[in-house]
Design an enzyme around this catalytic site. Structure first.
Site, PDB file in Angstrom:
ATOM      1  N   CYS A   1       0.855  -1.188   0.000  1.00 55.38           N
ATOM      2  CA  CYS A   1       0.000   0.000   0.000  1.00 55.38           C
ATOM      3  C   CYS A   1       0.892   1.239   0.000  1.00 55.38           C
ATOM      4  CB  CYS A   1      -0.934   0.082   1.185  1.00 55.38           C
ATOM      5  SG  CYS A   1      -1.976  -1.344   1.418  1.00 55.38           S
TER       6      CYS A   1
ATOM      7  N   HIS B   1      15.245 -37.716  -6.960  1.00 57.79           N
ATOM      8  CA  HIS B   1      14.574 -38.153  -5.731  1.00 57.79           C
ATOM      9  C   HIS B   1      13.107 -37.740  -5.699  1.00 57.79           C
ATOM     10  CE1 HIS B   1      18.343 -39.532  -4.017  1.00 57.79           C
ATOM     11  NE2 HIS B   1      18.901 -38.390  -4.408  1.00 57.79           N
TER      12      HIS B   1
ATOM     13  N   LYS C   1       5.271  -4.681  -4.254  1.00 64.11           N
ATOM     14  CA  LYS C   1       6.724  -4.577  -4.268  1.00 64.11           C
ATOM     15  C   LYS C   1       7.342  -4.776  -2.881  1.00 64.11           C
ATOM     16  CE  LYS C   1      10.759  -3.840  -6.054  1.00 64.11           C
ATOM     17  NZ  LYS C   1      11.373  -5.025  -6.681  1.00 64.11           N
TER      18      LYS C   1
ATOM     19  N   GLU D   1       6.196 -15.747 -10.738  1.00 63.94           N
ATOM     20  CA  GLU D   1       5.498 -14.575 -10.208  1.00 63.94           C
ATOM     21  C   GLU D   1       4.964 -13.641 -11.294  1.00 63.94           C
ATOM     22  OE1 GLU D   1       7.611 -11.676  -7.760  1.00 63.94           O
ATOM     23  OE2 GLU D   1       9.454 -12.044  -8.852  1.00 63.94           O
TER      24      GLU D   1
ATOM     25  N   TRP E   1      -3.151  -2.631  -1.371  1.00 65.07           N
ATOM     26  CA  TRP E   1      -2.920  -4.062  -1.567  1.00 65.07           C
ATOM     27  C   TRP E   1      -3.749  -4.735  -0.486  1.00 65.07           C
ATOM     28  CZ3 TRP E   1      -1.024  -8.242   1.223  1.00 65.07           C
ATOM     29  CH2 TRP E   1      -0.668  -9.371   0.479  1.00 65.07           C
TER      30      TRP E   1
ATOM     31  N   GLU F   1      15.904 -18.713  -8.273  1.00 65.80           N
ATOM     32  CA  GLU F   1      15.591 -17.337  -8.682  1.00 65.80           C
ATOM     33  C   GLU F   1      14.870 -17.332 -10.043  1.00 65.80           C
ATOM     34  OE1 GLU F   1      15.354 -14.681  -7.249  1.00 65.80           O
ATOM     35  OE2 GLU F   1      15.503 -13.097  -8.727  1.00 65.80           O
TER      36      GLU F   1
ATOM     37  N   LYS G   1      11.037 -15.983 -10.674  1.00 67.74           N
ATOM     38  CA  LYS G   1      10.727 -14.923 -11.650  1.00 67.74           C
ATOM     39  C   LYS G   1       9.613 -15.364 -12.590  1.00 67.74           C
ATOM     40  CE  LYS G   1      12.290 -12.397 -10.111  1.00 67.74           C
ATOM     41  NZ  LYS G   1      13.215 -11.960  -9.102  1.00 67.74           N
TER      42      LYS G   1
ATOM     43  N   ASN H   1      -1.730   2.260   6.166  1.00 65.28           N
ATOM     44  CA  ASN H   1      -0.927   1.097   5.750  1.00 65.28           C
ATOM     45  C   ASN H   1      -0.664   0.273   6.991  1.00 65.28           C
ATOM     46  OD1 ASN H   1      -0.725   2.139   3.222  1.00 65.28           O
ATOM     47  ND2 ASN H   1       1.472   2.564   3.295  1.00 65.28           N
ATOM     48  N   GLY H   2      -0.681  -1.044   6.853  1.00 68.20           N
ATOM     49  CA  GLY H   2      -0.397  -1.905   8.006  1.00 68.20           C
ATOM     50  C   GLY H   2      -1.613  -2.735   8.349  1.00 68.20           C
TER      51      GLY H   2
ATOM     52  N   ARG I   1       3.619  -0.351  -5.019  1.00 65.35           N
ATOM     53  CA  ARG I   1       3.471  -0.870  -3.655  1.00 65.35           C
ATOM     54  C   ARG I   1       2.136  -1.573  -3.447  1.00 65.35           C
ATOM     55  NH1 ARG I   1       7.036   1.731   0.340  1.00 65.35           N
ATOM     56  NH2 ARG I   1       5.664   0.830   1.877  1.00 65.35           N
TER      57      ARG I   1
HETATM   58  O1  M6R Z   1      12.424  -5.885  -0.421  1.00 65.03           O
HETATM   59  P1  M6R Z   1      12.929  -7.275  -0.202  1.00 65.03           P
HETATM   60  O2  M6R Z   1      14.184  -7.574  -0.928  1.00 65.03           O
HETATM   61  O3  M6R Z   1      13.069  -7.590   1.279  1.00 65.03           O
HETATM   62  O4  M6R Z   1      11.785  -8.203  -0.753  1.00 65.03           O
HETATM   63  C1  M6R Z   1      11.807  -9.582  -0.572  1.00 65.03           C
HETATM   64  C2  M6R Z   1      10.793 -10.266  -1.459  1.00 65.03           C
HETATM   65  O5  M6R Z   1       9.498  -9.860  -1.128  1.00 65.03           O
HETATM   66  C3  M6R Z   1      11.041  -9.998  -2.945  1.00 65.03           C
HETATM   67  O6  M6R Z   1      12.318 -10.361  -3.327  1.00 65.03           O
HETATM   68  C4  M6R Z   1      10.030 -10.766  -3.814  1.00 65.03           C
HETATM   69  O7  M6R Z   1      10.206 -12.134  -3.691  1.00 65.03           O
HETATM   70  C5  M6R Z   1      10.150 -10.320  -5.281  1.00 65.03           C
HETATM   71  N1  M6R Z   1       8.850 -10.065  -5.811  1.00 65.03           N
HETATM   72  C6  M6R Z   1      10.828 -11.324  -6.141  1.00 65.03           C
HETATM   73  O8  M6R Z   1      10.942 -10.896  -7.451  1.00 65.03           O
END
Ligand code: M6R
Length: 606
Positions: A2, A503, A601, A487, A72, A480, A484, A98-99, A27
């Site tokens: 948010c 396994h 984000k 998501e 969000w 990683e 990517k 926010n929160g 955000r």
């Molecule tokens: O801001 P941060 O690096 O702490 O965020 C951690 C994760 O939320 C962040 O890396 C998330 O997994 C991304 N969307 C991955 O692309």
């Protein structure tokens, strides 16, 4: 999660609010809303993107004070009613939050029993009704907010406007708020990004702070009523270019910024003569580094994957036991903390709630934590006090790319530094430093000719699932790549250390299953070839990421070569095609690349 933006001054508030919302949209982007003071308080809210809100706004919304929010969803679905701002029953007070208010259910029940009609399903709305009650009982705005927050449990960054008072009251506890200082005007935002173009002077609120913001003044105080000095700090040099420029998406822009971002991270930190690295902010002498019994890295998502790469580099170069932990698990598993051990909190945003909670847990048990953070002055950076900034510049795409590379680069620098203080020879150190110095150029070279990414897209875009395999330092790179693609293109992906494939995950393979294998030219490559053959024998199609000129290319259905480097630093190159595969696949599937569904984000809720 948010975003909040507020303005008070002599200019029209709405243009600032909308521009701020656009910059904060990364955000949270379920819904958004604005409240502008103009005699009364005018509120407009809309589900969807900020553009949907703009389309709904009347031709003019006049007023020189207002607050706005991009959401969000946590409590309550994505509806216009649940969007912020929320208003008191008489419409004279509006609030954005926010929160999470943890005792919202209890507070709601009490308000409802007293006859208050709540209009949304959110946890946030209770706050505005409680503030209204305090105001009706004669309290001033600041006191009304303070008394209300004393009844709330949870986290908040809030801004409140009042029809009858020319001020914005804001408060922070667990959700960041920054006040941008102007001349005869002030702004409030949940991060510094929307303030960049408005002012370089900011007041950062700490947890437990409240602020009374008017056009010509900012008064800060603590939860218990003590007044505090509003320390003004400068944003100078904090961020690089935050605009999209000629790129269609932030993700693509950020992928292409990696050479420069890496340069920023490495500049001034390489000691070529002594084969050493300098991370001064860590604040540890060679003597102290020699005595460290173990190193622990904490992170989530991409930061966790980068930490797992860092774990291998540090352990290899310094021969010191090193572990990487999922922040959310670490904190709840009652970890044993050795006070002379070294802990790192790794985070792009510096706001991730799980990582922040892990930091606090370590500190509570007497341990010290250093930050490996991108956003300067962020909550985790300040909570740690010491550490190193990774200097990626602003990363706005939800899918993290350049932050991964820079986290790996920063942890590699630390690996060399602690290695040199312990067992690493000057000669080996020199070799590593020289290799690291070349990485930005090699990354640029690869991005100029990235290989047959489109062919990979054709293979994976309609797949039931995609398997990613790697060994050693390439195992976290495989994770990683899977993260990517999953998501942003919503394709189920599985990442496994190549040796574990037999396994269990091998059961998934059938004729045509895409398997992405990361096999740089390191000591584990031959073993990975065996895994490739096991996959091929089951009809899988191999997408192979490997070193340029390596005959291993013959094992591939689609071969993607990357430039050669020291085996320790291959993740900064092998990750590049994985980022591009995810980006191009998401595009081919018509997905919203920068704003994937259900994500935000910075994840500021636990
Ligand atoms: O801001 P941060 O690096 O702490 O965020 C951690 C994760 O939320 C962040 O890396 C998330 O997994 C991304 N969307 C991955 O692309």
């Amino acid at each position: 999660m948010c975003g909040i933006i507020g303005y008070i001054g002599e200019q029209q508030a709405l243009p600032f609010l909308l521009d701020g919302l656009r910059r904060l949209e990364y955000r949270g982007y379920d819904s958004s809303g604005v409240a502008v003071k103009n005699g009364g308080i005018t509120v407009h809210k809309k589900t969807g993107k900020v553009a949907d809100l703009e389309a709904k706004l009347p031709a003019s919304v006049e007023g020189t004070c207002g607050i706005a929010h991009t959401r969000w969803a946590t409590h309550g679905g994505v509806t216009d009613e649940n969007a912020h701002p929320h208003c008191s029953a008489d419409g004279k007070i509006a609030l954005v939050h926010n929160g999470i208010i943890e005792n919202a259910r209890n507070l709601r029940n009490r308000l409802e029993n007293e006859g208050v009609k709540l209009r949304s399903e959110t946890d946030s709305e209770v706050l505005v009704h409680l503030i209204h009650r305090e105001i009706s009982n004669g309290a001033k705005p600041l006191t009304a907010v303070r008394r209300t927050l004393k009844r709330a449990r949870g986290t908040w960054g809030i801004c409140v406007v009042f029809e009858d008072h020319e001020k914005i009251i804001c408060a922070r506890n667990g959700s960041p708020l920054v006040i941008g200082v102007g001349s005869g005007e002030n702004w409030i935002a949940s991060d510094t990004l929307p303030l960049q173009t408005l002012t370089q002077q900011v007041v950062r609120l700490d947890d437990g702070d409240l602020a009374e913001v008017s056009a010509d003044g900012i008064k800060t105080s603590r939860f218990d009523g003590r007044t505090t000095d509003s320390e003004v700090t400068s944003l100078d040099g904090e961020w690089g270019e935050a605009e999209l420029g000629d790129f269609p998406h932030f993700m693509l822009k950020e992928i292409h910024e990696q050479p420069e971002a890496l340069r920023q991270c490495l500049t001034g930190r390489l000691d070529i003569k002594n084969g050493n690295a300098r991370l001064g902010g860590i604040g540890l002498t060679a003597k102290q580094l020699q005595k460290i019994p173990h190193v622990r890295l904490l992170g989530c998502g991409t930061a966790l994957n980068a930490s797992q790469v860092g774990r291998i580099v540090i352990e290899e170069l310094a021969r010191v036991p090193t572990l990487a932990h999922v922040s959310s698990e670490f904190r709840h598993n009652n970890p044993v903390i050795e006070t002379n051990a070294l802990h790192f909190a790794v985070s792009q945003s510096g706001e991730t709630a799980d990582t922040l909670a892990a930091v606090k847990e370590i500190q509570l048990k007497g341990g010290e934590v250093r930050g490996v953070i991108n956003v300067v002055g962020s909550t985790i950076a300040r909570q740690c006090g010491r550490g190193c900034y990774i200097h990626s510049g602003p990363e706005q795409s939800v899918a993290s790319t350049k932050a991964f590379s820079n986290m790996v680069a920063a942890l590699s620098l630390f690996g060399i530094q602690i290695g040199r203080a312990r067992t690493l020879s000057r000669e080996k150190g020199k070799k590593l430093v020289k290799s690291l110095q070349k990485i930005p150029k090699l990354v640029g070279d690869y991005l100029e000719a990235p290989g047959p990414i489109e062919e990979v897209v054709d293979l994976v875009k309609d797949a039931k699932s995609v398997l990613f395999l790697g060994r050693g330092i390439s195992a976290p790179v495989a994770r990683e790549g899977a993260l990517k693609l999953m998501e942003i293109a919503y394709i189920p992906c599985l990442a496994y250390p190549a040796g574990e494939m037999k396994h269990g995950p091998i059961a998934l393979l059938e004729e045509g299953s895409p398997v992405v294998v990361i096999a740089p030219n390191d000591s584990l490559k031959d073993k990975t070839v065996s895994s490739i053959q096991e996959c091929r024998a089951r009809g899988a199609k191999i997408i192979l990421i490997h070193e340029e000129g390596d005959p291993i290319a013959e094992e591939a259905d689609i071969s993607i070569p990357v430039p050669a480097t020291d085996p320790m630093f291959t993740p900064m190159l092998t990750v590049l095609p994985l980022q591009l595969i995810a980006y191009q696949t998401a595009l081919a599937l018509g997905c919203d690349v920068d704003r994937p569904r259900n994500l935000a984000k910075s994840v500021t809720v636990e």
